[in-house]
Design an enzyme around this catalytic site. Structure first.
Site, PDB file in Angstrom:
ATOM      1  NE  ARG A  52       6.517  40.593 -65.703  1.00 21.24           N
ATOM      2  CZ  ARG A  52       7.269  41.372 -66.858  1.00 21.24           C
ATOM      3  NH1 ARG A  52       8.209  40.543 -67.831  1.00 21.24           N
ATOM      4  NH2 ARG A  52       6.085  42.265 -67.287  1.00 21.24           N
ATOM      5  CE1 TYR A 104       5.760  17.152 -54.232  1.00 21.91           C
ATOM      6  CE2 TYR A 104       5.209  18.753 -56.036  1.00 21.91           C
ATOM      7  CZ  TYR A 104       5.045  18.988 -55.072  1.00 21.91           C
ATOM      8  OH  TYR A 104       4.256  19.785 -54.742  1.00 21.91           O
ATOM      9  CG  ASP A 176      13.021  17.807 -57.371  1.00 18.74           C
ATOM     10  OD1 ASP A 176      14.042  18.128 -56.718  1.00 18.74           O
ATOM     11  OD2 ASP A 176      12.075  18.125 -57.437  1.00 18.74           O
ATOM     12  CE  LYS A 201       7.643  21.075 -50.318  1.00 17.97           C
ATOM     13  NZ  LYS A 201       7.859  20.564 -51.961  1.00 17.97           N
TER      14      LYS A 201
HETATM   15  C1  LIG Z   1       7.251  20.341 -52.826  1.00 20.31           C
HETATM   16  C2  LIG Z   1       8.307  19.192 -54.229  1.00 20.31           C
HETATM   17  C3  LIG Z   1       8.049  20.195 -54.685  1.00 20.31           C
HETATM   18  C4  LIG Z   1       7.291  21.107 -55.651  1.00 20.31           C
HETATM   19  O1  LIG Z   1       7.669  22.943 -54.830  1.00 20.31           O
HETATM   20  P1  LIG Z   1       6.363  23.833 -55.145  1.00 20.31           P
HETATM   21  O2  LIG Z   1       7.742  24.786 -53.885  1.00 20.31           O
HETATM   22  O3  LIG Z   1       5.505  23.103 -53.541  1.00 20.31           O
HETATM   23  O4  LIG Z   1       5.943  24.032 -56.195  1.00 20.31           O
HETATM   24  C5  LIG Z   1       9.044  19.642 -56.070  1.00 20.31           C
HETATM   25  N1  LIG Z   1       9.529  18.733 -55.917  1.00 20.31           N
HETATM   26  C6  LIG Z   1      10.319  18.188 -54.721  1.00 20.31           C
HETATM   27  C7  LIG Z   1      11.138  17.193 -54.470  1.00 20.31           C
HETATM   28  C8  LIG Z   1       9.016  18.416 -54.356  1.00 20.31           C
HETATM   29  O5  LIG Z   1       8.845  18.165 -52.880  1.00 20.31           O
END
Ligand SMILES: *Cc1c(COP(=O)(O)O)cnc(C)c1O
Length: 389
Positions: A52, A104, A176, A201
């Site tokens: 962890r 998001y 982000d 992603k």
């Molecule tokens: C998918 C996404 C998230 C969240 O990510 P997860 O891995 O699904 O928890 C946050 N911000 C954006 C812009 C995203 O496309």
């Protein structure tokens, strides 16, 4: 300056964090599937004591991702949401956080249903104009969290201008950066304090794992994030870290190809008369095209407009016809992968957003979001042409 720090993005992505294993010389790094580590004596470990807190595979990935972002530090999480939650948990009751209005959906859900209850004050604002951000900064504002481009309308925020405002007001700026990946935009280089990515992603890019990462150059922030991860436990598994470490080796190739496909498709879609609207930052018709051109740059300095585009086909009959006929594009949440995906934000990613807000922003029932993959351009165009005919 070390030789490594002068390496290009692709070289770094393949070599940093990927040194051959000492014991056997394996070119592909081992996966340390272990929860704990044998200690040589009380208080004497060999760099890791419990997974962890840290794990060799995660450390390799963190080294790799920091190099790609050009940052001093990276901290990895079990998902993008775990990363954003850790980021917001740096703040206390009665602190004020400004967030991009069409951020998001999961960020909105977590902030409003979890951390708001614990007393953090979130405010959702239009971050297209930095002056609007400046106006909303209050005495107790501690963080401005923006997304650029946003989902699915691809609204942009001028990160450099916003960073200047935040610095002058002594407020932290986080971005982000999931849509662009560090290949297409590096927020820390243009003044942000923290960059966040969902590695689910483009970083991993094959729709097979969940992950998230925060990067920063700030020693104190890094220490607090590291502590938070150890304390709260949203860590990614060694296996998922390994998959991500392998995947970033092809990030430059994948992202560039997807972005090239998207630009060509958007330029063609914009000429079709049966489409109401084509939204893509690479089109001159995008109201913030100049900002995209200024800040969405590959590590070589070439403009990258990204792999996401949205079209409005005008009515739900045309939308349903499109979904029935489309073949290569698959109807699914998520984005940034090798395969092309399609989603209807109104019912999917933005289902939780109030109807009036959606319509006010232009998220209609006939708005279609496309995540462009790295298939052959001609096949993608033929697939879209057939579905739109
Ligand atoms: C998918 C996404 C998230 C969240 O990510 P997860 O891995 O699904 O928890 C946050 N911000 C954006 C812009 C995203 O496309």
């Amino acid at each position: 300056m070390s030789k490594k720090s002068k390496w290009g993005f692709a070289t770094k992505s393949i070599h940093i964090g990927n040194k051959a294993n000492k014991e056997h010389g394996s070119i592909a790094p081992p996966i340390h599937l272990t929860s704990t580590f044998k200690q040589d004596g009380v208080g004497q470990n060999r760099g890791h004591d419990y997974s962890r807190v840290s794990n060799p595979t995660r450390s390799r990935l963190e080294e790799n991702l920091a190099a790609l972002e050009g940052s001093n530090y990276a901290v990895c999480y079990s998902s993008g949401m775990a990363a954003t939650t850790a980021l917001f948990q740096l703040f206390d009751k009665d602190d004020h956080i400004l967030v991009s209005r069409n951020t998001y959906g999961g960020t909105y859900r977590m902030a409003m249903n979890v951390l708001s209850r614990q007393g953090i004050d979130f405010e959702w604002i239009d971050t297209r104009d930095p002056q609007n951000i400046k106006k909303r900064i209050k005495e107790n504002t501690k963080l401005v969290h923006v997304e650029s481009p946003t989902n699915p309308l691809l609204e942009l925020c001028d990160i450099e201008e916003t960073a200047k405002i935040c610095k002058s007001k002594n407020v932290l700026l986080s971005v982000d950066n999931t849509f662009m990946s560090p290949y297409g935009q590096r927020p820390l280089e243009i003044g942000a304090d923290i960059a966040m990515q969902s590695s689910t992603k483009s970083l991993s890019g094959h729709s097979d794992i969940l992950g998230g990462v925060l990067t920063t150059n700030n020693d104190e922030l890094h220490e607090r994030l590291q502590f938070m991860l150890k304390a709260t436990g949203g860590v990614p598994s060694p296996f998922d870290n390994w998959i991500t470490l392998r995947s970033t080796k092809t990030l430059a190739l994948r992202y560039q190809k997807a972005s090239d496909n998207a630009l060509e498709l958007a330029s063609w879609l914009a000429t079709l008369t049966n489409i109401h609207k084509t939204i893509y930052p690479g089109l001159k018709s995008h109201p913030q095209h100049d900002i995209a051109t200024k800040q969405q740059l590959s590590p070589n300095g070439d403009v990258v407009y990204g792999a996401m585009l949205s079209i409005d086909v005008g009515n739900i009959n045309a939308r349903d016809e499109f979904l029935k006929k489309i073949e290569i594009f698959q109807l699914a949440e998520s984005l940034g992968s090798v395969e092309s995906l399609v989603c209807i934000p109104y019912f999917m990613t933005h289902a939780a957003v109030p109807e009036s807000t959606k319509l006010e922003m232009g998220i209609t029932e006939s708005l279609i979001r496309l995540s462009i993959g790295i298939e052959d351009f001609s096949d993608l165009r033929t697939d879209l042409a057939d579905a739109l005919s």
